[in-house]
Write a protein that holds these residues in place. Sequence first.
Motif, PDB file in Angstrom:
ATOM      1  N   ILE A  51      -2.438   6.323  -5.827  1.00 62.06           N
ATOM      2  CA  ILE A  51      -3.423   6.211  -4.736  1.00 62.06           C
ATOM      3  C   ILE A  51      -2.729   5.338  -3.698  1.00 62.06           C
ATOM      4  N   THR A  52      -2.493   5.882  -2.522  1.00 62.06           N
ATOM      5  CA  THR A  52      -1.526   5.268  -1.625  1.00 62.06           C
ATOM      6  C   THR A  52      -1.909   5.428  -0.166  1.00 62.06           C
ATOM      7  N   SER A  53      -1.327   4.631   0.688  1.00 66.62           N
ATOM      8  CA  SER A  53      -1.490   4.802   2.124  1.00 66.62           C
ATOM      9  C   SER A  53      -0.902   6.143   2.545  1.00 66.62           C
ATOM     10  N   ASP A  54      -1.509   6.757   3.544  1.00 62.57           N
ATOM     11  CA  ASP A  54      -1.059   8.089   3.968  1.00 62.57           C
ATOM     12  C   ASP A  54       0.145   8.066   4.903  1.00 62.57           C
ATOM     13  N   GLU A  55       0.564   6.894   5.379  1.00 62.18           N
ATOM     14  CA  GLU A  55       1.481   6.844   6.515  1.00 62.18           C
ATOM     15  C   GLU A  55       2.889   7.332   6.212  1.00 62.18           C
ATOM     16  N   ASN A  56       3.365   7.192   4.975  1.00 54.80           N
ATOM     17  CA  ASN A  56       4.739   7.597   4.656  1.00 54.80           C
ATOM     18  C   ASN A  56       4.832   8.873   3.835  1.00 54.80           C
ATOM     19  N   VAL A  57       3.702   9.486   3.522  1.00 58.25           N
ATOM     20  CA  VAL A  57       3.702  10.636   2.612  1.00 58.25           C
ATOM     21  C   VAL A  57       4.481  11.812   3.198  1.00 58.25           C
ATOM     22  N   LYS A  58       4.231  12.147   4.444  1.00 57.35           N
ATOM     23  CA  LYS A  58       4.915  13.287   5.073  1.00 57.35           C
ATOM     24  C   LYS A  58       6.424  13.061   5.118  1.00 57.35           C
ATOM     25  N   LYS A  59       6.845  11.855   5.448  1.00 63.66           N
ATOM     26  CA  LYS A  59       8.285  11.581   5.519  1.00 63.66           C
ATOM     27  C   LYS A  59       8.939  11.730   4.160  1.00 63.66           C
ATOM     28  N   ARG A  60       8.292  11.243   3.116  1.00 54.46           N
ATOM     29  CA  ARG A  60       8.887  11.351   1.790  1.00 54.46           C
ATOM     30  C   ARG A  60       8.966  12.816   1.331  1.00 54.46           C
ATOM     31  N   ILE A  61       7.976  13.608   1.684  1.00 59.48           N
ATOM     32  CA  ILE A  61       8.045  15.040   1.378  1.00 59.48           C
ATOM     33  C   ILE A  61       9.211  15.670   2.139  1.00 59.48           C
ATOM     34  N   ASP A  62       9.344  15.321   3.418  1.00 56.63           N
ATOM     35  CA  ASP A  62      10.464  15.837   4.219  1.00 56.63           C
ATOM     36  C   ASP A  62      11.807  15.366   3.674  1.00 56.63           C
ATOM     37  N   ASP A  63      11.826  14.176   3.063  1.00 57.51           N
ATOM     38  CA  ASP A  63      13.056  13.645   2.467  1.00 57.51           C
ATOM     39  C   ASP A  63      13.434  14.370   1.179  1.00 57.51           C
ATOM     40  N   GLY A  64      12.526  15.208   0.674  1.00 61.61           N
ATOM     41  CA  GLY A  64      12.831  15.974  -0.527  1.00 61.61           C
ATOM     42  C   GLY A  64      12.192  15.472  -1.800  1.00 61.61           C
ATOM     43  N   TYR A  65      11.330  14.454  -1.702  1.00 64.99           N
ATOM     44  CA  TYR A  65      10.646  13.979  -2.903  1.00 64.99           C
ATOM     45  C   TYR A  65       9.701  15.081  -3.424  1.00 64.99           C
ATOM     46  N   PRO A  66       9.604  15.281  -4.752  1.00 63.84           N
ATOM     47  CA  PRO A  66       8.710  16.308  -5.299  1.00 63.84           C
ATOM     48  C   PRO A  66       7.258  15.832  -5.311  1.00 63.84           C
ATOM     49  N   GLY A  91       0.790  -1.221   0.000  1.00 63.60           N
ATOM     50  CA  GLY A  91       0.000   0.000   0.000  1.00 63.60           C
ATOM     51  C   GLY A  91       0.819   1.266   0.000  1.00 63.60           C
ATOM     52  N   ASN A  92       2.087   1.198   0.426  1.00 68.19           N
ATOM     53  CA  ASN A  92       2.966   2.368   0.441  1.00 68.19           C
ATOM     54  C   ASN A  92       3.784   2.532  -0.830  1.00 68.19           C
ATOM     55  N   ALA A  93       3.863   1.493  -1.654  1.00 64.68           N
ATOM     56  CA  ALA A  93       4.745   1.542  -2.825  1.00 64.68           C
ATOM     57  C   ALA A  93       4.443   2.707  -3.769  1.00 64.68           C
ATOM     58  N   PRO A  94       3.175   3.059  -4.030  1.00 64.85           N
ATOM     59  CA  PRO A  94       2.939   4.185  -4.942  1.00 64.85           C
ATOM     60  C   PRO A  94       3.553   5.500  -4.466  1.00 64.85           C
ATOM     61  N   THR A  95       3.658   5.694  -3.146  1.00 59.79           N
ATOM     62  CA  THR A  95       4.276   6.915  -2.636  1.00 59.79           C
ATOM     63  C   THR A  95       5.699   7.047  -3.158  1.00 59.79           C
ATOM     64  N   ASP A  96       6.475   5.987  -3.037  1.00 62.09           N
ATOM     65  CA  ASP A  96       7.874   6.039  -3.454  1.00 62.09           C
ATOM     66  C   ASP A  96       8.023   6.109  -4.971  1.00 62.09           C
ATOM     67  N   LEU A  97       7.229   5.333  -5.691  1.00 64.65           N
ATOM     68  CA  LEU A  97       7.358   5.282  -7.151  1.00 64.65           C
ATOM     69  C   LEU A  97       6.946   6.606  -7.800  1.00 64.65           C
ATOM     70  N   VAL A  98       5.889   7.214  -7.279  1.00 70.44           N
ATOM     71  CA  VAL A  98       5.486   8.535  -7.778  1.00 70.44           C
ATOM     72  C   VAL A  98       6.495   9.582  -7.327  1.00 70.44           C
TER      73      VAL A  98
END
Length: 330
Positions: free
Chosen positions: A219-234, A203-210
């Motif tokens: 369409i993805t789980s919300d749990e890792n979205v904030k961290k990936r944004i903080d990591d610098g993902y666009p 469920g988290n894979a789309p966050t990283d791939l996008v």
Amino acid sequence: MKGKLIAVVAAAIFSAALAGSALAEDINAYMGTSPDNNAKIAKFIKDKTGITVNQTFQSFGEIEARVKAEAPNFNADMIVGCGSPLAFMAKKNGWAEPYISPAWKGVQEVYVDPQGFWYNMSNFSFVLVGNKDRLAKAGYSMPKSWKDLLDPKWKGEILMPSPLSSGTANMMRFSWLALYGDDEGWKFLEALDKNIAYYTRSGNAPTDLVGRGEFTLGITSDENVKKRIDDGYPLMWSIPAEGTGYDGTFVLIFKGTKKLAACQKVIDLLGTQEFSDLMAGIGYLTPRPAPNALYGTTPPNYIKLDLGKAADDRPKNNDIWKQKFRTDFK
């Protein structure tokens, strides 16, 4: 005299080592949050209780399949993170050991089974994520409605997990069926399928791939979205106008465990404010109020759901899915 003293000291050190070894505890757990979050939870448990959690990451769907195959002789002591279908199934089938934890007093009923067969350590939802760079290059903006995803311009540009492997995807499916009704819901899913590049295992894979720019929308789980944004993902994220669904991240003790006392300590710890603070900091909605990393103090707009019905309907919905859609996932 000196030799006797050395012998006494050596014996004392040996005795202390034995005592430390006796006090050290470990449990085997199936854990279904992301690998990063599993590690954070296991470290928190170790730091606060001294209990080592031996675990490997599996998606909610994979944990459910594993538990069904092993029942009633499980190769773990407990689950720390599964979806509502498995938690309800474990209670119904007598796979869970009940425990009424005093540490969970005062939390809302959605987080606690009255008989203590399961506890819900956090709620999670699904969101829409977009890659800023790809959107800008195409001249597109984030969709405002779930039905905007049906536009042919998104063909091959959307990722979502498979409900055959992912608890998050099962949540997506039962949320849309609840939102639109069964007939219209399946029509929506069939139309959406035409624009899906492929279905992911997790469920988290789309966050990283996008986030990495491989696809435009997920369409993805919300749990890792904030961290990936903080990591610098666009990345950018939104919840379309109709709202989102939710499920819990359930915890239960397997009947027959030889580590019952240690498992009960873990359950107690997960009911504390400190643990809710940890999970809210990751991005989950928690049993005890805490500011959420993604949503702040305003919870998302929820679609009205019946998790019990969703759990009962899952086998039927999986059969329908297998008839209508691709069954492979990556």
